[in-house]
Design a protein around this motif. Sequence first.
Motif, PDB file in Angstrom:
ATOM      1  N   ILE A 210      -1.891   5.985   1.428  1.00 47.75           N
ATOM      2  CA  ILE A 210      -3.348   5.991   1.350  1.00 47.75           C
ATOM      3  C   ILE A 210      -3.910   7.102   2.224  1.00 47.75           C
ATOM      4  O   ILE A 210      -3.628   7.165   3.428  1.00 47.75           O
ATOM      5  CB  ILE A 210      -3.938   4.641   1.808  1.00 47.75           C
ATOM      6  CG1 ILE A 210      -3.394   3.482   0.967  1.00 47.75           C
ATOM      7  CG2 ILE A 210      -5.469   4.676   1.800  1.00 47.75           C
ATOM      8  CD1 ILE A 210      -3.923   3.392  -0.418  1.00 47.75           C
TER       9      ILE A 210
ATOM     10  N   GLU B 149      -2.712   1.771  -4.680  1.00 42.17           N
ATOM     11  CA  GLU B 149      -3.127   3.169  -4.680  1.00 42.17           C
ATOM     12  C   GLU B 149      -4.638   3.260  -4.786  1.00 42.17           C
ATOM     13  O   GLU B 149      -5.269   2.534  -5.559  1.00 42.17           O
ATOM     14  CB  GLU B 149      -2.444   3.917  -5.842  1.00 42.17           C
ATOM     15  CG  GLU B 149      -0.930   3.946  -5.687  1.00 42.17           C
ATOM     16  CD  GLU B 149      -0.242   4.849  -6.698  1.00 42.17           C
ATOM     17  OE1 GLU B 149      -0.930   5.399  -7.583  1.00 42.17           O
ATOM     18  OE2 GLU B 149       0.991   5.008  -6.590  1.00 42.17           O
ATOM     19  N   LEU B 150      -5.212   4.182  -4.015  1.00 40.63           N
ATOM     20  CA  LEU B 150      -6.662   4.256  -3.842  1.00 40.63           C
ATOM     21  C   LEU B 150      -7.266   5.326  -4.746  1.00 40.63           C
ATOM     22  O   LEU B 150      -6.735   6.419  -4.864  1.00 40.63           O
ATOM     23  CB  LEU B 150      -6.977   4.597  -2.380  1.00 40.63           C
ATOM     24  CG  LEU B 150      -8.385   4.322  -1.867  1.00 40.63           C
ATOM     25  CD1 LEU B 150      -8.637   2.808  -1.796  1.00 40.63           C
ATOM     26  CD2 LEU B 150      -8.571   4.944  -0.491  1.00 40.63           C
TER      27      LEU B 150
ATOM     28  N   LEU C 269      -5.537  -3.735   3.207  1.00 42.06           N
ATOM     29  CA  LEU C 269      -6.119  -2.465   3.634  1.00 42.06           C
ATOM     30  C   LEU C 269      -7.179  -2.693   4.709  1.00 42.06           C
ATOM     31  O   LEU C 269      -7.174  -2.017   5.757  1.00 42.06           O
ATOM     32  CB  LEU C 269      -6.728  -1.744   2.428  1.00 42.06           C
ATOM     33  CG  LEU C 269      -7.385  -0.390   2.701  1.00 42.06           C
ATOM     34  CD1 LEU C 269      -6.391   0.594   3.303  1.00 42.06           C
ATOM     35  CD2 LEU C 269      -7.986   0.177   1.415  1.00 42.06           C
TER      36      LEU C 269
ATOM     37  N   TRP D 239      -7.704   8.568   3.148  1.00 45.30           N
ATOM     38  CA  TRP D 239      -9.098   8.190   2.952  1.00 45.30           C
ATOM     39  C   TRP D 239      -9.905   8.572   4.185  1.00 45.30           C
ATOM     40  O   TRP D 239      -9.566   8.180   5.290  1.00 45.30           O
ATOM     41  CB  TRP D 239      -9.173   6.681   2.721  1.00 45.30           C
ATOM     42  CG  TRP D 239     -10.482   6.147   2.215  1.00 45.30           C
ATOM     43  CD1 TRP D 239     -11.511   6.866   1.687  1.00 45.30           C
ATOM     44  CD2 TRP D 239     -10.888   4.774   2.168  1.00 45.30           C
ATOM     45  NE1 TRP D 239     -12.528   6.035   1.321  1.00 45.30           N
ATOM     46  CE2 TRP D 239     -12.172   4.752   1.595  1.00 45.30           C
ATOM     47  CE3 TRP D 239     -10.286   3.583   2.549  1.00 45.30           C
ATOM     48  CZ2 TRP D 239     -12.877   3.556   1.404  1.00 45.30           C
ATOM     49  CZ3 TRP D 239     -10.964   2.402   2.359  1.00 45.30           C
ATOM     50  CH2 TRP D 239     -12.240   2.387   1.784  1.00 45.30           C
TER      51      TRP D 239
ATOM     52  N   LEU E  29      -8.940   0.038  -5.644  1.00 47.89           N
ATOM     53  CA  LEU E  29      -7.550  -0.040  -5.192  1.00 47.89           C
ATOM     54  C   LEU E  29      -6.752  -0.785  -6.254  1.00 47.89           C
ATOM     55  O   LEU E  29      -7.028  -1.950  -6.543  1.00 47.89           O
ATOM     56  CB  LEU E  29      -7.462  -0.752  -3.843  1.00 47.89           C
ATOM     57  CG  LEU E  29      -6.095  -0.742  -3.154  1.00 47.89           C
ATOM     58  CD1 LEU E  29      -5.719   0.669  -2.726  1.00 47.89           C
ATOM     59  CD2 LEU E  29      -6.099  -1.670  -1.949  1.00 47.89           C
TER      60      LEU E  29
ATOM     61  N   LEU F 150       0.843  -1.192   0.000  1.00 49.16           N
ATOM     62  CA  LEU F 150       0.000   0.000   0.000  1.00 49.16           C
ATOM     63  C   LEU F 150       0.878   1.242   0.000  1.00 49.16           C
ATOM     64  O   LEU F 150       1.898   1.287   0.682  1.00 49.16           O
ATOM     65  CB  LEU F 150      -0.911   0.028   1.235  1.00 49.16           C
ATOM     66  CG  LEU F 150      -1.921  -1.111   1.377  1.00 49.16           C
ATOM     67  CD1 LEU F 150      -2.625  -1.038   2.728  1.00 49.16           C
ATOM     68  CD2 LEU F 150      -2.949  -1.091   0.245  1.00 49.16           C
TER      69      LEU F 150
ATOM     70  N   LEU G 131     -15.447  -1.922  -2.284  1.00 49.06           N
ATOM     71  CA  LEU G 131     -14.025  -1.810  -2.607  1.00 49.06           C
ATOM     72  C   LEU G 131     -13.661  -2.882  -3.628  1.00 49.06           C
ATOM     73  O   LEU G 131     -13.898  -4.073  -3.396  1.00 49.06           O
ATOM     74  CB  LEU G 131     -13.202  -1.987  -1.332  1.00 49.06           C
ATOM     75  CG  LEU G 131     -11.670  -1.930  -1.455  1.00 49.06           C
ATOM     76  CD1 LEU G 131     -11.200  -0.580  -1.980  1.00 49.06           C
ATOM     77  CD2 LEU G 131     -11.025  -2.227  -0.095  1.00 49.06           C
TER      78      LEU G 131
ATOM     79  N   LYS H 116      -6.227  -5.044  -1.328  1.00 50.16           N
ATOM     80  CA  LYS H 116      -7.542  -4.794  -0.711  1.00 50.16           C
ATOM     81  C   LYS H 116      -7.667  -5.462   0.669  1.00 50.16           C
ATOM     82  O   LYS H 116      -8.096  -4.821   1.630  1.00 50.16           O
ATOM     83  CB  LYS H 116      -8.665  -5.290  -1.640  1.00 50.16           C
ATOM     84  CG  LYS H 116      -8.719  -4.558  -2.988  1.00 50.16           C
ATOM     85  CD  LYS H 116      -9.875  -5.023  -3.843  1.00 50.16           C
ATOM     86  CE  LYS H 116      -9.801  -6.486  -4.208  1.00 50.16           C
ATOM     87  NZ  LYS H 116      -8.606  -6.832  -5.004  1.00 50.16           N
TER      88      LYS H 116
END
Length: 216
Positions: free
Chosen positions: A23, A211-212, A46, A25, A207, A20, A35, A43
């Motif tokens: 992030i 990266e989101l 996260l 959010w 995702l 990740l 998601l 995912k």
Amino acid sequence: MGTLMTLKNVGYRTADRDILHDINWDIPEQAHLTLTGPSGGGKSTLLQLMASLISPTSGEVQFQGQPQSTYDPIAYRRQVSYCFQLPTLFGETVADNLAFPYQIRKLPVDQDHVKEALANVGLAPTVLDQPVDKLSGGERQRVALIRNVLFLPKLLLLDEVTASLDEENKTIIHHWLHHLNVDRQVTTIMITHDSGEIQAASQLVRLTAGELEVGA
């Protein structure tokens, strides 16, 4: 409605790769988020970070305005509940599993509440006596979900919980999650690769390679 959880510059890396990246959010109270993204994109990692099952290697997770690290882990996981794609049931019967949330709180089992929860996901009270090794995949998943929400969390994290279910069972779970979100104000985040669930999503988050993209 305020912000329930905030991820600030959150990253997670193992010895050999970044999973990740940076992030950021804000997750609103009472949101129902879907998601998605390619396999291996981070995912599950996260959601496990959000559930405090693992810790970020950089950045910070805040829950209700406080750093995740300041919470007692047991108290935190009662408010932020993570549901695995392949649930683990324990003991001998369904009743053993649904008694567990009461036992850890040193409370008597509320049989009426348990039976109501079973009915909400299309299971009869007679399933309580069923040995766990005799349950179908759909039954196992529904029992595990009930176990997670007999005492409602504020945030319910669902890691591909419908992936192994047939369409009838998926519909039952979707209706129930909608009820928890709309009527009981439980914030939900659901990982899925299912095209129907993605198309039906009210709020889609993607995702990709760690990266989101919110609102993708």
